[in-house]
Design a protein around this motif. Structure first.
Motif, mmCIF file in Angstrom:
data_model
loop_
_atom_site.group_PDB
_atom_site.id
_atom_site.type_symbol
_atom_site.label_atom_id
_atom_site.label_comp_id
_atom_site.label_asym_id
_atom_site.label_seq_id
_atom_site.Cartn_x
_atom_site.Cartn_y
_atom_site.Cartn_z
ATOM 1 N N ARG A 57 -0.044 31.975 -7.422
ATOM 2 C CA ARG A 57 -0.515 32.046 -8.908
ATOM 3 C C ARG A 57 -1.610 30.692 -8.167
ATOM 4 O O ARG A 57 -2.105 29.888 -7.357
ATOM 5 C CB ARG A 57 -0.092 31.693 -9.901
ATOM 6 C CG ARG A 57 -0.697 31.676 -11.233
ATOM 7 C CD ARG A 57 -0.636 30.815 -12.510
ATOM 8 N NE ARG A 57 0.648 32.706 -12.796
ATOM 9 C CZ ARG A 57 1.655 32.325 -12.424
ATOM 10 N NH1 ARG A 57 2.425 31.036 -12.018
ATOM 11 N NH2 ARG A 57 2.705 33.475 -13.236
ATOM 12 N N GLY A 58 -3.331 31.572 -8.314
ATOM 13 C CA GLY A 58 -4.093 29.892 -8.316
ATOM 14 C C GLY A 58 -4.647 30.704 -6.798
ATOM 15 O O GLY A 58 -5.488 30.579 -6.436
ATOM 16 N N ASN A 112 0.272 36.280 -9.914
ATOM 17 C CA ASN A 112 1.515 35.457 -9.293
ATOM 18 C C ASN A 112 2.072 36.709 -8.600
ATOM 19 O O ASN A 112 3.347 36.734 -9.064
ATOM 20 C CB ASN A 112 2.262 34.701 -10.434
ATOM 21 C CG ASN A 112 3.533 34.232 -9.565
ATOM 22 O OD1 ASN A 112 3.413 33.489 -7.868
ATOM 23 N ND2 ASN A 112 4.743 34.001 -9.909
ATOM 24 N N GLU A 143 -6.129 36.380 -9.154
ATOM 25 C CA GLU A 143 -5.849 35.367 -9.199
ATOM 26 C C GLU A 143 -4.446 34.743 -10.295
ATOM 27 O O GLU A 143 -3.685 33.600 -9.643
ATOM 28 C CB GLU A 143 -6.708 34.952 -9.744
ATOM 29 C CG GLU A 143 -6.622 32.791 -9.419
ATOM 30 C CD GLU A 143 -8.048 32.327 -9.458
ATOM 31 O OE1 GLU A 143 -8.151 31.027 -9.692
ATOM 32 O OE2 GLU A 143 -9.157 32.965 -9.679
ATOM 33 N N ARG A 144 -4.043 35.311 -11.196
ATOM 34 C CA ARG A 144 -3.753 34.487 -12.779
ATOM 35 C C ARG A 144 -1.784 35.524 -12.725
ATOM 36 O O ARG A 144 -1.092 34.603 -12.697
ATOM 37 C CB ARG A 144 -3.980 35.231 -13.456
ATOM 38 C CG ARG A 144 -5.772 34.093 -14.261
ATOM 39 C CD ARG A 144 -5.778 34.793 -15.122
ATOM 40 N NE ARG A 144 -7.270 33.817 -15.700
ATOM 41 C CZ ARG A 144 -7.798 33.527 -16.577
ATOM 42 N NH1 ARG A 144 -7.270 34.047 -17.914
ATOM 43 N NH2 ARG A 144 -8.916 33.119 -16.798
ATOM 44 N N ARG A 146 -9.141 33.676 -4.378
ATOM 45 C CA ARG A 146 -10.629 33.144 -5.145
ATOM 46 C C ARG A 146 -12.110 33.553 -4.124
ATOM 47 O O ARG A 146 -12.863 33.826 -4.518
ATOM 48 C CB ARG A 146 -10.469 31.641 -5.978
ATOM 49 C CG ARG A 146 -9.893 31.393 -6.308
ATOM 50 C CD ARG A 146 -9.761 29.107 -6.257
ATOM 51 N NE ARG A 146 -8.279 29.021 -7.446
ATOM 52 C CZ ARG A 146 -8.625 27.952 -8.239
ATOM 53 N NH1 ARG A 146 -9.237 26.649 -6.961
ATOM 54 N NH2 ARG A 146 -8.185 27.435 -8.780
ATOM 55 N N GLU A 186 -1.037 42.851 -12.461
ATOM 56 C CA GLU A 186 0.239 42.396 -13.392
ATOM 57 C C GLU A 186 1.437 42.977 -12.934
ATOM 58 O O GLU A 186 2.855 42.527 -13.126
ATOM 59 C CB GLU A 186 0.398 41.770 -15.138
ATOM 60 C CG GLU A 186 -1.050 41.545 -15.411
ATOM 61 C CD GLU A 186 -2.486 41.920 -15.407
ATOM 62 O OE1 GLU A 186 -3.931 41.060 -15.277
ATOM 63 O OE2 GLU A 186 -2.423 43.281 -15.024
ATOM 64 N N GLN A 237 -9.620 37.917 -11.244
ATOM 65 C CA GLN A 237 -9.751 37.146 -11.931
ATOM 66 C C GLN A 237 -7.943 37.176 -12.230
ATOM 67 O O GLN A 237 -6.857 36.096 -12.414
ATOM 68 C CB GLN A 237 -9.778 36.135 -13.063
ATOM 69 C CG GLN A 237 -11.620 35.897 -13.064
ATOM 70 C CD GLN A 237 -12.336 36.077 -13.760
ATOM 71 O OE1 GLN A 237 -12.315 36.651 -14.705
ATOM 72 N NE2 GLN A 237 -12.795 34.891 -14.070
ATOM 73 N N ARG A 238 -7.976 38.713 -12.307
ATOM 74 C CA ARG A 238 -6.270 38.642 -13.233
ATOM 75 C C ARG A 238 -5.351 38.589 -11.697
ATOM 76 O O ARG A 238 -4.241 38.364 -11.431
ATOM 77 C CB ARG A 238 -6.611 40.470 -13.224
ATOM 78 C CG ARG A 238 -7.075 40.536 -15.084
ATOM 79 C CD ARG A 238 -7.014 41.323 -15.157
ATOM 80 N NE ARG A 238 -6.111 42.930 -15.591
ATOM 81 C CZ ARG A 238 -5.574 43.671 -15.270
ATOM 82 N NH1 ARG A 238 -7.276 44.359 -15.951
ATOM 83 N NH2 ARG A 238 -4.800 43.863 -15.459
#
Length: 263
Positions: A184-185, A178, A175-176, A188, A123, A172-173
């Motif tokens: 974002r997304g 941005n 991936e979320r 994976r 983040e 997962q963080r």
């Protein structure tokens, strides 16, 4: 096209072998003159005098920041690791950059030799989002770019969870979050992470190269068995000070269905 053998369970070594083939093929298809997923030979390895601080790590989480921090502390350097005094390094760097000031001017610490980790997780990847401002905003520095096997990195992030969140892991963080170069997304599977890191490595190399004689860039593979000796050669601190920290224990098996989903 990747052909998977028809068995139900593969161990970690098999996963790594499969993913390495994917990554190698990707490099070949791109026609890279030098790999963006492997460190270049350090051009200053022949320099007789060790490199000078500040040492600023531009690598990613789970790519050796704790080992760098302990290495420089062992060598007698003043090192910080994601916290710059009473503040998170990422917060004071972001605040300074957004104010148009030198990147470390808001951190309220002095005489720091090593910034072993300047982000605060996905983040707050300031080294990615503010790369140009960081490289251009310090008068001189030795930047460090760390590398490791992409699949092992991916697995390490899948197996790392913050004590503040038992529901999502670091992968997962990512991936979320941005992030610049990783919308974002995206993130994976190993292939998407490999592409993200490849493009980031290119950015770092191009940006540091704009300042010849002012900055140095040292690239290291934290999984290379000779990395301690390489560090001693360029930084002067004894190779025995190098050791890998925070190594995650991975689940020993993964199903074929999961492997297909990842790659």
């Amino acid at each position: 096209f990747l052909h998977l053998v028809p068995i139900q369970i593969l161990n970690d070594n098999a996963v790594v072998a499969v993913a390495e083939k994917v990554v190698d093929s990707k490099d070949d298809i791109e026609g890279e003159s030098e790999s963006c997923l492997r460190p270049r030979r350090n051009s200053n390895a022949a320099v007789k005098s060790p490199l000078k601080p500040p040492f600023i790590n531009l690598g990613m989480p789970k790519m050796g920041s704790s080992s760098l921090h302990n290495y420089f502390k062992c060598g007698g350097y003043k090192s910080v690791h994601w916290r710059c005094g009473e503040r998170y390094c990422s917060e004071c760097i972001r605040e300074a950059v957004q104010a148009g000031l030198p990147p470390f001017s808001k951190c309220n610490i002095t005489d720091i030799d090593s910034y072993a980790q300047i982000d605060r997780g996905p983040e707050n990847l300031v080294q990615v989002n503010y790369l140009n401002e960081i490289v251009g905003g310090v008068p001189n520095a030795t930047f460090i770019l760390t590398f490791r096997n992409m699949t092992k990195w991916y697995m390490s992030m899948n197996n790392w969870q913050s004590i503040h969140s038992s529901e999502i892991n670091m992968r997962q963080r990512f991936e979320r979050a941005n992030i610049t170069g990783l919308p974002r997304g995206v993130g994976r599977n190993v292939s998407e992470f490999s592409h993200f890191y490849c493009e980031y490595v290119k950015r770092v190399r191009e940006e540091v190269a704009k300042y010849p004689g002012r900055h140095e860039l040292i690239e290291i593979d934290i999984e290379d068995p000779t990395v301690g000796w390489q560090m001693e050669e360029v930084f002067g601190t004894n190779h025995a000070c190098w050791d890998k920290k925070n190594a995650a224990k991975h689940n020993g098996t993964v199903s074929v269905d999961e492997l297909q989903r990842r790659y």
